[in-house]
Design a protein around this motif. Sequence first.
Motif, PDB file in Angstrom:
ATOM      1  N   GLU A  65       0.823  -1.205   0.000  1.00  0.00           N
ATOM      2  CA  GLU A  65       0.000   0.000   0.000  1.00  0.00           C
ATOM      3  C   GLU A  65       0.863   1.264   0.000  1.00  0.00           C
ATOM      4  O   GLU A  65       0.491   2.273  -0.608  1.00  0.00           O
ATOM      5  CB  GLU A  65      -0.939  -0.019   1.204  1.00  0.00           C
ATOM      6  CG  GLU A  65      -1.952  -1.153   1.131  1.00  0.00           C
ATOM      7  CD  GLU A  65      -3.309  -0.750   1.649  1.00  0.00           C
ATOM      8  OE1 GLU A  65      -4.277  -0.795   0.872  1.00  0.00           O
ATOM      9  OE2 GLU A  65      -3.390  -0.371   2.836  1.00  0.00           O
ATOM     10  N   GLU A  66       1.992   1.191   0.645  1.00  0.00           N
ATOM     11  CA  GLU A  66       2.878   2.353   0.698  1.00  0.00           C
ATOM     12  C   GLU A  66       3.534   2.617  -0.649  1.00  0.00           C
ATOM     13  O   GLU A  66       3.664   3.779  -1.068  1.00  0.00           O
ATOM     14  CB  GLU A  66       3.959   2.134   1.759  1.00  0.00           C
ATOM     15  CG  GLU A  66       4.946   3.278   1.878  1.00  0.00           C
ATOM     16  CD  GLU A  66       6.022   3.023   2.925  1.00  0.00           C
ATOM     17  OE1 GLU A  66       6.991   3.807   2.971  1.00  0.00           O
ATOM     18  OE2 GLU A  66       5.892   2.044   3.684  1.00  0.00           O
ATOM     19  N   GLU A  67       3.938   1.548  -1.363  1.00  0.00           N
ATOM     20  CA  GLU A  67       4.730   1.723  -2.576  1.00  0.00           C
ATOM     21  C   GLU A  67       3.928   1.598  -3.871  1.00  0.00           C
ATOM     22  O   GLU A  67       4.333   2.158  -4.895  1.00  0.00           O
ATOM     23  CB  GLU A  67       5.887   0.720  -2.588  1.00  0.00           C
ATOM     24  CG  GLU A  67       6.838   0.901  -1.412  1.00  0.00           C
ATOM     25  CD  GLU A  67       8.173   0.212  -1.614  1.00  0.00           C
ATOM     26  OE1 GLU A  67       8.598   0.076  -2.781  1.00  0.00           O
ATOM     27  OE2 GLU A  67       8.778  -0.195  -0.608  1.00  0.00           O
ATOM     28  N   LEU A  68       2.802   0.883  -3.837  1.00  0.00           N
ATOM     29  CA  LEU A  68       2.033   0.686  -5.066  1.00  0.00           C
ATOM     30  C   LEU A  68       0.651   1.335  -5.028  1.00  0.00           C
ATOM     31  O   LEU A  68       0.100   1.663  -6.083  1.00  0.00           O
ATOM     32  CB  LEU A  68       1.870  -0.816  -5.364  1.00  0.00           C
ATOM     33  CG  LEU A  68       3.153  -1.613  -5.613  1.00  0.00           C
ATOM     34  CD1 LEU A  68       2.824  -3.087  -5.858  1.00  0.00           C
ATOM     35  CD2 LEU A  68       3.935  -1.041  -6.790  1.00  0.00           C
ATOM     36  N   GLY A  69       0.089   1.501  -3.832  1.00  0.00           N
ATOM     37  CA  GLY A  69      -1.237   2.087  -3.721  1.00  0.00           C
ATOM     38  C   GLY A  69      -2.185   1.177  -2.963  1.00  0.00           C
ATOM     39  O   GLY A  69      -1.800   0.119  -2.456  1.00  0.00           O
ATOM     40  N   ALA A  70      -3.430   1.577  -2.887  1.00  0.00           N
ATOM     41  CA  ALA A  70      -4.433   0.843  -2.115  1.00  0.00           C
ATOM     42  C   ALA A  70      -4.606  -0.578  -2.657  1.00  0.00           C
ATOM     43  O   ALA A  70      -4.866  -0.775  -3.846  1.00  0.00           O
ATOM     44  CB  ALA A  70      -5.765   1.583  -2.150  1.00  0.00           C
ATOM     45  N   LEU A  71      -4.481  -1.554  -1.776  1.00  0.00           N
ATOM     46  CA  LEU A  71      -4.599  -2.957  -2.176  1.00  0.00           C
ATOM     47  C   LEU A  71      -6.034  -3.274  -2.574  1.00  0.00           C
ATOM     48  O   LEU A  71      -6.969  -3.015  -1.820  1.00  0.00           O
ATOM     49  CB  LEU A  71      -4.169  -3.869  -1.030  1.00  0.00           C
ATOM     50  CG  LEU A  71      -4.152  -5.362  -1.333  1.00  0.00           C
ATOM     51  CD1 LEU A  71      -3.023  -5.705  -2.302  1.00  0.00           C
ATOM     52  CD2 LEU A  71      -4.001  -6.178  -0.039  1.00  0.00           C
ATOM     53  N   SER A  72      -6.191  -3.850  -3.758  1.00  0.00           N
ATOM     54  CA  SER A  72      -7.537  -4.204  -4.216  1.00  0.00           C
ATOM     55  C   SER A  72      -7.655  -5.659  -4.648  1.00  0.00           C
ATOM     56  O   SER A  72      -8.768  -6.178  -4.749  1.00  0.00           O
ATOM     57  CB  SER A  72      -7.951  -3.301  -5.387  1.00  0.00           C
ATOM     58  OG  SER A  72      -6.996  -3.341  -6.436  1.00  0.00           O
TER      59      SER A  72
END
Length: 255
Positions: free
Chosen positions: A82-89
Amino acid sequence: MSDFTFRLDGEVALVTGAASGIGRAIAVAIAEAGASVGCADLAGANTSETLRLIERGGGTALPITCDVTDEEQVDAAVARVEEELGALSLAVNSAGIANAAPAVDMPLAQWQKVYDIDVTGVFLSARAQGRAMLRHGRGSIVNIASMSGTIVNRGLLQAHYNSAKAAVQHLSKSLAMEWADGGVRVNSISPGYTATPMNVRPEVAEAVKQFAAETPMQRMAEPWEIAGPTVFLLSTAASFCTGVDLLVDGGFTCW
């Protein structure tokens, strides 16, 4: 007609067991479908080939060291994605092991290790992923089970593995029901015999011939043939699918 797609453009995914076999094929397929992928595996596992395949196709991949039996490492893996790629989906929990022994002779440690990785590891991973997805109000998780959770494989003495994979199937259904109103879908895929490194070793060559002969399609699956159904279940094309266990076994369980 509702807007749906088999594409995963703009999504952020985490795949455990991504260094080889089915996990590698799934991580690459998810990236090819457009998602950014966190590729998690043990410290000693080499995810470099998975990353190379993803990056060669123009995708984005993040290597993550994670032991799925370690609660803190699992939580940290989700946080790093989540920190490096974005919100986990999206998430796929593919990390697992298999071995065999007669139940009457099986050491408790052998039983426990399979359950620690194949069941508790899936639970810890899905729980961490689910917490993040519930915060965002959306998400899709696929847990990799096995047809061995549905049938008992002839000639293989693996009561621990069979029952562990049955647990993964039912865990997935249970989480699906808990999280449905939070916008998170949870499904499982149960592969049949698949040509992973575990099944192409010289010492199992004769057994592999039998596996193929007993499958109606007369062969084992290639790892990418498990990846395709996984991408489907992750995508909005499967938006009304939750609590499903999808058998991908070349017809084996039809006998």
